[in-house]
Design a protein around this motif. Structure first.
Motif, PDB file in Angstrom:
ATOM      1  N   ARG A  57      31.024  42.662  35.345  1.00 46.82           N
ATOM      2  CA  ARG A  57      31.603  41.379  35.753  1.00 46.82           C
ATOM      3  C   ARG A  57      33.115  41.457  35.901  1.00 46.82           C
ATOM      4  NH1 ARG A  57      28.438  36.482  32.989  1.00 46.82           N
ATOM      5  NH2 ARG A  57      29.562  35.488  34.682  1.00 46.82           N
ATOM      6  N   PHE A  58      33.691  42.617  35.538  1.00 48.52           N
ATOM      7  CA  PHE A  58      35.139  42.821  35.639  1.00 48.52           C
ATOM      8  C   PHE A  58      35.674  42.398  36.997  1.00 48.52           C
ATOM      9  CE2 PHE A  58      38.490  45.770  37.035  1.00 48.52           C
ATOM     10  CZ  PHE A  58      39.473  45.457  36.123  1.00 48.52           C
ATOM     11  N   PHE A  59      35.000  42.842  38.064  1.00 50.60           N
ATOM     12  CA  PHE A  59      35.541  42.626  39.414  1.00 50.60           C
ATOM     13  C   PHE A  59      35.549  41.156  39.798  1.00 50.60           C
ATOM     14  CE2 PHE A  59      34.101  46.975  39.368  1.00 50.60           C
ATOM     15  CZ  PHE A  59      35.226  47.615  39.857  1.00 50.60           C
ATOM     16  N   GLY A  60      34.548  40.431  39.347  1.00 48.78           N
ATOM     17  CA  GLY A  60      34.475  39.042  39.759  1.00 48.78           C
ATOM     18  C   GLY A  60      35.222  38.101  38.839  1.00 48.78           C
ATOM     19  N   ARG A  61      35.420  38.521  37.580  1.00 47.01           N
ATOM     20  CA  ARG A  61      35.840  37.537  36.600  1.00 47.01           C
ATOM     21  C   ARG A  61      37.230  37.768  36.036  1.00 47.01           C
ATOM     22  NH1 ARG A  61      31.929  36.011  31.685  1.00 47.01           N
ATOM     23  NH2 ARG A  61      32.441  38.116  31.118  1.00 47.01           N
ATOM     24  N   GLU A  62      37.607  39.041  35.913  1.00 49.85           N
ATOM     25  CA  GLU A  62      38.833  39.327  35.150  1.00 49.85           C
ATOM     26  C   GLU A  62      40.093  38.968  35.921  1.00 49.85           C
ATOM     27  OE1 GLU A  62      39.377  40.137  31.937  1.00 49.85           O
ATOM     28  OE2 GLU A  62      37.249  39.638  31.921  1.00 49.85           O
ATOM     29  N   LEU A  63      41.175  38.783  35.169  1.00 45.82           N
ATOM     30  CA  LEU A  63      42.484  38.533  35.760  1.00 45.82           C
ATOM     31  C   LEU A  63      43.405  39.649  35.297  1.00 45.82           C
ATOM     32  CD1 LEU A  63      42.761  34.832  34.593  1.00 45.82           C
ATOM     33  CD2 LEU A  63      41.833  35.632  36.752  1.00 45.82           C
ATOM     34  N   ILE A  64      44.331  40.029  36.172  1.00 42.29           N
ATOM     35  CA  ILE A  64      45.386  40.941  35.734  1.00 42.29           C
ATOM     36  C   ILE A  64      46.576  40.068  35.389  1.00 42.29           C
ATOM     37  CG2 ILE A  64      46.941  42.787  36.450  1.00 42.29           C
ATOM     38  CD1 ILE A  64      44.698  43.803  38.185  1.00 42.29           C
ATOM     39  N   ARG A  65      46.966  40.073  34.122  1.00 41.99           N
ATOM     40  CA  ARG A  65      48.020  39.156  33.675  1.00 41.99           C
ATOM     41  C   ARG A  65      49.394  39.788  33.775  1.00 41.99           C
ATOM     42  NH1 ARG A  65      45.028  35.097  31.583  1.00 41.99           N
ATOM     43  NH2 ARG A  65      42.925  35.772  31.098  1.00 41.99           N
ATOM     44  N   ASP A  66      50.386  38.964  33.508  1.00 39.18           N
ATOM     45  CA  ASP A  66      51.780  39.416  33.451  1.00 39.18           C
ATOM     46  C   ASP A  66      52.249  40.047  34.745  1.00 39.18           C
ATOM     47  OD1 ASP A  66      51.913  38.495  30.872  1.00 39.18           O
ATOM     48  OD2 ASP A  66      51.114  40.375  30.062  1.00 39.18           O
ATOM     49  N   VAL A  67      51.814  39.520  35.856  1.00 35.87           N
ATOM     50  CA  VAL A  67      52.316  39.996  37.138  1.00 35.87           C
ATOM     51  C   VAL A  67      53.545  39.155  37.474  1.00 35.87           C
ATOM     52  CG1 VAL A  67      51.770  40.358  39.560  1.00 35.87           C
ATOM     53  CG2 VAL A  67      49.974  40.512  37.829  1.00 35.87           C
ATOM     54  N   PRO A  68      54.656  39.781  37.889  1.00 34.88           N
ATOM     55  CA  PRO A  68      55.823  38.974  38.237  1.00 34.88           C
ATOM     56  C   PRO A  68      55.520  38.035  39.406  1.00 34.88           C
ATOM     57  CG  PRO A  68      56.123  41.277  38.847  1.00 34.88           C
ATOM     58  CD  PRO A  68      54.901  41.215  38.014  1.00 34.88           C
ATOM     59  N   LEU A  69      56.227  36.960  39.512  1.00 32.48           N
ATOM     60  CA  LEU A  69      56.131  35.942  40.553  1.00 32.48           C
ATOM     61  C   LEU A  69      54.900  35.052  40.430  1.00 32.48           C
ATOM     62  CD1 LEU A  69      57.305  37.823  43.774  1.00 32.48           C
ATOM     63  CD2 LEU A  69      58.543  36.094  42.472  1.00 32.48           C
TER      64      LEU A  69
END
Lengths: 328, 327
Positions: free
Chosen positions: B158-170
């Motif tokens: 479910r990683f591809f559909g559900r996860e978020l990559i956090r701490d991205v600038p902007l």
């Protein structure tokens, strides 16, 4: 090319396309007989049982006759399933158990069918919208309007109208006789009237038909009206059979795609201009025979679906594989 | 004389050659932002993109088949089969994901190849051929799961559909599905508009006989188009499995939404014209319409009616424009 040459090839040659529906039908019937005998269930081979098999696919047959007309003019109608639901609900709500309202209900249903067909036809021939998209959009609109108002069985059908689905003359159901009459009428229209030959002309080559002085737009609209009226008759039949109308009966029977499959299995070409009603009737028989084979053989309902998909493709491939044209 | 003929020419050039779908999308987004200012925040539009990702990927694949002159009705059932199949195969084992995902992608390609082969070699029109595979795949999904899918998909799947990559600038965070969306649509767009395959897909859709005479391997190109559509179906299935979970009707209706999105993006049914970025625009516009209807608090039936009207209007408008410009 002299006049004497032309009739010769048609008389002498074996025209595969003409006989293919019958070959397929004979094949389906043979499988049916073999399965019934092999599983030692010969009671399925009686005449009553064969009539019962036919009676199960009457709604599909009526819809498919209408679909034949639109496919012959190189159009298609995906809105029949939701129209069937809509007319079934409309009819049973208008009747609401009172025999006096039968006639108004039938007229209302046919009128609704006529209007939907008119709209489909005008969008296809006037606005030049691809028929698949036009009727798909129409189907969404009808289904949306319908489910905004009703969510369950609505109204009820008086016993007098249930005769349409349950009545029998001798041992033949009334609806089956009606289907046969409808098929004969459709055949007569296609075979003997100017309108019929115009349909084939428009389906074969719309540009050429227009240059020959045929009002092609009118023919397309008329075919769509016929198709939608047939679908509303199927809706009336289902209302009479289920004793009430529900907004899902059309979608449940997958009448849109199945009626197209039946027409194509019957040898009518999706590109238009070739085919006819008897092929469609053969297609309907093939469908119901195959269903009965699955029932007799006790095939699991999910496996039945898998086989059904394969059979549709195989049956169409049976004709198409010989064509030299590039299809998409 | 020359002046007269040059004048309308210049006028036409001055009109920007912008696909109407982007205008529609801009209007819809403006509407959504007006209704709900939170949409302008990263959380708002990232969630929107995340929700639109499966449809956009599906539309990018569907454009190939539509441009080549066909239809692919089988992708909805393919999505269901991918989700159900993945839940059966992983069997709650997180480490199984690493071979199940490639297997599912291969299954998508395989279904596409079968569709293409039926159309090319059995000469069954794609409408009927993919209708057949649609019914068959749906039956297979039921058969595989025994009617009631059990278990759930492991978190690795479910990683591809559900996860978020956090701490991205902007933007603070990017859902993984949005990255998948950008990569896949970018790849499909490159393949369609910058390579020979894309040109040949256009050629066989526009005039198959001329394409064959010009030396295009018609069958191979057509099968490739169906395989790309199948691949997009498998990817969309993996994403949908991620955020929708397992059921036997996850994919229902997606085939028609994908066709709608492609058509909104100006793809011409029966072939010859189609653009992957515009299909992305179509998918985003369709999702925006649904979002807007949600904000307005309109029930599901109205959504259907609106979808139907938009579908007809989009094609009617396209035909009108084409008639006026004479192409």
């Amino acid at each position: 090319m002299s006049a004497a040459d032309t009739p010769a090839p048609t008389r002498a040659g074996f025209r595969f396309e003409r006989w293919a529906p019958l070959i397929l039908l004979a094949g389906a019937f043979a499988i049916y007989v073999i399965v019934a005998v092999a599983t030692d269930q010969t009671q399925y081979l009686t005449l009553e049982n064969l009539i019962a098999i036919l009676a199960r696919s009457i709604a599909l047959g009526i819809t498919a006759i209408g679909q034949t007309f639109v496919i012959l003019v190189a159009s298609i109608d995906l809105s029949v399933a939701s129209l069937i639901s809509a007319t079934a609900v409309l009819a049973s709500v208008v009747m609401d158990g009172s025999p006096a309202m039968i006639l108004p209900a039938i007229l209302a249903a046919l009128l609704l069918g006529g209007l939907v067909g008119l709209a489909n036809g005008l969008v296809v021939s006037g606005l030049k919208v691809n028929p698949l998209i036009a009727t798909l959009g129409m189907s969404l609109i009808i289904q949306g309007c319908l489910s905004a108002f009703v969510s369950n069985f609505a109204g009820s059908v008086p016993p007098a109208f249930q005769v349409f689905a349950y009545g029998e003359i001798g041992m033949v159901p009334v609806a089956l006789i009606f289907l046969a009459l409808l098929a004969v009428t459709a055949w007569g229209v296609l075979r003997f009237t100017k309108f019929g030959s115009d349909i084939y002309a428009v389906g074969g080559n719309e540009e050429a038909a227009r240059f020959a002085g045929i009002k092609t737009g009118r023919i397309v609209v008329a075919s769509h009206v016929i198709c939608s009226v047939c679908a509303s008759i199927a809706g009336l039949y289902l209302a009479s059979r289920l004793r009430s109308g529900a907004p899902w009966i059309g979608a449940d029977g997958v009448y849109d795609l199945e009626s197209i499959a039946v027409v194509v299995i019957g040898g009518t070409v999706l590109a238009g201009g070739r085919g006819g009603v008897w092929g469609t009737m053969a297609g309907m028989l093939i469908f119901s025979l195959i269903d009965s084979v699955f029932n007799i053989a006790g095939v699991d309902s999910f496996a039945k679906q898998v086989l059904r998909g394969i059979i549709i493709v195989a049956a169409v491939a049976f004709y198409a594989i010989r064509s030299k044209r590039i299809v998409a | 004389m020359t002046d007269q003929s040059a004048a309308p020419d210049r006028k036409r050039r001055r009109l920007p050659q912008i696909n109407p779908v982007w205008v529609l999308l801009a209007v819809l987004i403006a509407g959504i932002v007006y209704m709900n200012p939170g949409f302008a925040e990263p959380t708002g539009y990232m969630n929107f993109l995340k929700r639109a990702a499966p449809l956009a990927i599906l539309a990018a694949g569907q454009v190939y088949v539509i441009t080549s002159g066909g239809f692919d009705l089988s992708v909805g059932s393919l999505i269901t089969l991918v989700v159900v199949g993945a839940s059966m195969l992983t069997n709650n084992d997180p480490s199984a994901t690493y071979w199940v995902i490639p297997l599912m992608l291969a299954m998508g390609l395989g279904v596409g190849a079968v569709n293409g082969a039926i159309v090319c070699f059995l000469r069954v029109p794609s409408l009927i051929a993919t209708l057949g595979t649609m019914i068959t795949l749906n039956g297979l999904a039921f058969l595989w799961s025994g009617g009631a899918p059990r278990g759930y998909l492991p978190d690795t799947f479910r990683f591809f559909g559900r996860e978020l990559i956090r701490d991205v600038p902007l933007v603070r965070f990017i859902p993984v599905s949005v990255i998948v969306l950008i990569v896949v649509v970018g790849l499909f767009a490159w393949l369609m508009h910058r390579t020979n395959l894309g040109r040949m897909v256009h050629a066989i859709g526009d005039n198959p006989v001329a394409a064959r005479l010009a030396g295009v391997p018609v069958n191979r190109v057509r099968i490739s188009a169906f395989m790309l559509s199948g691949l997009s179906g498998a990817i969309a299935g993996i994403l949908l499995g991620g955020f929708a979970g397992v059921s036997t009707d996850v994919g229902a209706g997606y085939e028609l939404e994908a066709i709608t999105a492609a058509v909104l993006g100006g793809a011409q049914l029966l072939g010859g014209r189609g653009s992957v970025p515009a299909a992305l625009g179509g998918a985003l516009a369709l999702t925006a319409i649904f979002t807007l209807l949600n904000f307005l608090g309109l029930p599901q039936p109205v959504r259907q009616v609106v979808q139907g009207l938009i579908l007809i209007a989009a094609v009617a408008l396209a035909m009108h424009r084409r008639k006026r410009t004479g192409t």
